[in-house]
Design an enzyme around this catalytic site. Sequence first.
Site, PDB file in Angstrom:
ATOM      1  N   ASP A 184      -9.772  -5.321  -4.687  1.00  0.00           N
ATOM      2  CA  ASP A 184      -9.192  -4.416  -3.586  1.00  0.00           C
ATOM      3  C   ASP A 184     -10.031  -3.201  -3.437  1.00  0.00           C
ATOM      4  OD1 ASP A 184      -7.797  -2.297  -2.125  1.00  0.00           O
ATOM      5  OD2 ASP A 184      -5.672  -3.228  -2.875  1.00  0.00           O
ATOM      6  N   SER A 238       0.919  -1.373   0.340  1.00  0.00           N
ATOM      7  CA  SER A 238      -0.060   0.052   0.044  1.00  0.00           C
ATOM      8  C   SER A 238       0.677   1.235  -0.044  1.00  0.00           C
ATOM      9  CB  SER A 238      -0.972  -0.126   1.236  1.00  0.00           C
ATOM     10  OG  SER A 238      -1.941   0.725   0.976  1.00  0.00           O
ATOM     11  N   HIS A 245      -7.654  -5.970  -0.080  1.00  0.00           N
ATOM     12  CA  HIS A 245      -6.380  -4.956   0.084  1.00  0.00           C
ATOM     13  C   HIS A 245      -5.520  -5.492   1.121  1.00  0.00           C
ATOM     14  CE1 HIS A 245      -4.042  -1.323  -0.200  1.00  0.00           C
ATOM     15  NE2 HIS A 245      -3.980  -1.111   1.134  1.00  0.00           N
TER      16      HIS A 245
END
Length: 273
Positions: free
Chosen positions: A224, A95, A253
Amino acid sequence: MPYITAADGAQIHYRDWGTGQPVVFSHGWPLSGNAWDTEMKLVADNGFRAIAHDRRGHGLSEQTWSGNDMDTYAADLAALIETLDLHDVILVGHSTGGGEVVRYAARHGAGRVSKIVTAGAVPPVMVQSESNPEGLPIDVFDGIRAGVLADRSQFYQDLSAAFFGTNREGSTISQGARDEFWRQGMLVGLKAAYDCVKAFSETDFTEDLKALTVPMLVAHGDDDQIVPIADAAEKTVTLVPTATLKVYPGAPHGIAGPYQEAFDADLLAFIRS
């Protein structure tokens, strides 16, 4: 506890497990290096040296008022790698951490980085603009900032559902995983949590990606809900000739459950290759 000192004097906490070629992990927002515990043990058990730091303002690192931006995050990572005198480094970022390792590799990592792995990473750029019409509207990120300011404890509890995909039918992610997301999130200083939203959403990594020349594994779940794959991984691999895209069907995610099992196997295979 081990700390290194960043260029502006900030104290950055890190953990260092095992011996061998270094694998350096960068975590997502609003987490800490603890988010990589399973992967750190995995690579350390298999003959690598696993290192994970807490981004400034996160985890056990110093809660600085300034420096909560991607350039400083990358400089902090550089300070860690240089202080520990690491070479032939494999970078792994999830991320926001994916953006961090990409910027570090492009601007600081020449001669030190051998491979890069990203998972659910934010590059090239998340926010919608004239040049990025597929991005998410700024209102989405304004909403995150408002939630952090108003009641971040409840906001993190609610966010964990989309993060792990527990709002999807058939999810097997435990309440414990969601609780750990909340626990790590509550360690982040309010200023860092707020400022980091701009860092992960508005930073444009396009030129950083174009500068990469080492092998890169770009991992992303196709469900995601935090960093949509079409505006992230699918664009990244068009900018990095050495990148390979690995799509995880139905994966969210957060790296947990079946997604984590599959990703960890691919991670180990890639760093061994």
